[in-house]
Design an enzyme around this catalytic site. Structure first.
Site, PDB file in Angstrom:
ATOM      1  CG  ASP A   1      13.016  38.055  -0.121  1.00 54.16           C
ATOM      2  OD1 ASP A   1      12.464  38.402  -1.185  1.00 54.16           O
ATOM      3  OD2 ASP A   1      14.237  37.772  -0.050  1.00 54.16           O
ATOM      4  CD  GLU A  15      15.996  40.418  -5.418  1.00 51.11           C
ATOM      5  OE1 GLU A  15      16.827  40.845  -6.250  1.00 51.11           O
ATOM      6  OE2 GLU A  15      15.933  40.846  -4.232  1.00 51.11           O
TER       7      GLU A  15
END
Length: 423
Positions: free
Chosen positions: A94, A157
């Protein structure tokens, strides 16, 4: 054994590394809200399955943010050799919002000289690509290796990792029985080994008041004024206290070697008007005010004491302000973590850095947390580091980039670590 064959295999993959990095950047895995997670997992799965890897695609159902519109997909690939330990490369897929100030296409993956530009180039699709190339080069040079290699691309994350590494760790994917060595290719630079990170406590503090007409504020009680007293106490008493707290952890940059506190946000009174609204506010005394605090603490500190310091601030204000009341709520907390310099993955990576770069490795600790926290605390696996290409200060910035040569050098280091740990 001479490792020249492994390094030659990495060097032969330079163009492949560039292309892989560009392809990953061109998949806009924006978080929030969590776009295109399945697309990037499918892309990596197809590449690795074609080379004989066993691949799992895993949705973190029920994790924070997971929904049918934005499912939290993760990919875990494993390549089995003979009996032996497992080395796992974990990268988050991400990326944060684009933001303003770009002069390049944030999802173009543009190559300009030695640099590849794009959101996530540095943090951390360049590191993900380097780990894939390292593993492929190692397998080409040493098909009869002992042990196993895993590569994961995990979700979220940037928002805590709870839909990615935390979810996987809770299900045993990072248990010491399954995985023995972990490298997270975060952008700490190619000559640095990141041993861990400081701790973090996020909390919301709310002060209470009583609503009244704004023309007669004496009939109410302003929660914003109460919060002003809290902020003054933090400024006068807590910040000077934090400045005295220093650590032996090799945290970078230097300013992060002390305890820190950031007022992340403040909200009080009426809600903000909708964008474009021309309506005027109503005259009201604020009956509520909230701040979110981001407290980073050191391995020498106790979390209970960290919380008590903030509670003491609130109690001191309460003792001198009639009508003052408050609530405090923990949003999340993470303990500091730091791998030993004697850990096998640390020693192996240090030797590989010296072999590739011709200089000794630098040992650092991150000021902020990353997914090592879940591998350590949930997975109970302490043999874990962050090592990867890229400059940390470029993360989340406009015109983010990663250097091709830095990725090549990091891929060589990772490949040599595989040779050392899986011989």
């Amino acid at each position: 054994m001479n490792d020249a064959d492994i390094l030659a295999q990495v060097m032969a993959r330079r163009q492949d590394l560039i292309g892989l990095t560009q392809d990953l950047i061109r998949i806009p895995t924006l978080n929030p809200p969590g776009r295109n997670y399945r697309a990037i997992c499918d892309y990596l799965a197809a590449r690795l399955m074609a080379q004989g890897w066993a691949v799992e695609l895993l949705r973190a159902t029920g994790s924070p943010g997971d929904s049918d519109a934005f499912p939290r997909w993760n990919m875990v690939a494993r390549y089995e050799g003979g009996p032996g330990p497992c080395v796992h490369f974990n990268s988050h897929h991400d990326v944060v919002e684009v933001g303003h100030g770009w002069t390049r296409d944030p999802f173009g993956g543009e190559l300009d000289g030695d640099r590849i530009y794009g959101r996530g180039a540095c943090d951390m699709k360049g590191g993900l690509a380097a780990s894939v190339i390292a593993a492929e080069a190692f397998l080409a040079a040493r098909p009869g290796f002992r042990g196993a290699i895993e590569i994961s691309a995990t979700a979220d994350e940037e928002t805590g990792g709870y839909g990615g590494v935390a979810w996987l760790a809770e299900r045993g994917y990072f248990s010491p029985a399954k995985v023995q060595h972990v490298i997270i290719p975060e952008p700490l630079h190619k000559d640095r080994i990141c041993l861990g990170h400081r701790g973090v406590w996020w909390a919301e503090v709310e002060t209470h008041g009583r609503i009244a007409h704004g023309s007669m504020p004496f009939l109410g009680d302003s929660a914003i004024r109460h919060m002003g007293a809290v902020l003054e106490e933090i400024e006068d008493r807590l910040y000077p206290l934090l400045a005295t707290k220093r650590t032996e952890m090799p945290v970078v940059p230097e300013g992060a070697r002390q305890s820190t506190l950031n007022i992340n946000s403040i909200h009080g009174g009426e809600a903000e008007p909708a964008p474009g609204s021309t309506a005027l506010p109503a005259p009201c005394v604020a009956d509520r005010c909230r701040i979110v605090i981001d407290r980073r603490f050191l391995i020498e500190e106790d979390l209970a004491q960290v919380k008590a310091e903030v509670s003491d601030v609130l109690e001191r204000v309460k003792s001198r302000r009639p009508g003052f009341s408050y609530d405090i709520r923990t949003l999340f907390e993470v303990q500091p973590t730091m791998a030993s310099r004697e850990a096998p993955v640390v020693k192996s990576t240090a030797a590989a850095i010296e072999a590739v770069l011709g200089r000794m490795a630098d040992y650092v600790v991150s000021p902020g947390t990353y997914d090592q926290k879940h591998i350590d605390r949930i997975g109970r696996l302490s043999n874990c580091i962050a090592y990867g290409p890229g400059l940390l200060h470029l993360a989340h910035q406009p015109d983010e980039w990663v250097g091709v040569q830095d990725m090549m050098d990091s891929a060589k280091v990772m490949a040599l670590v595989l040779a050392d740990l899986l011989q």
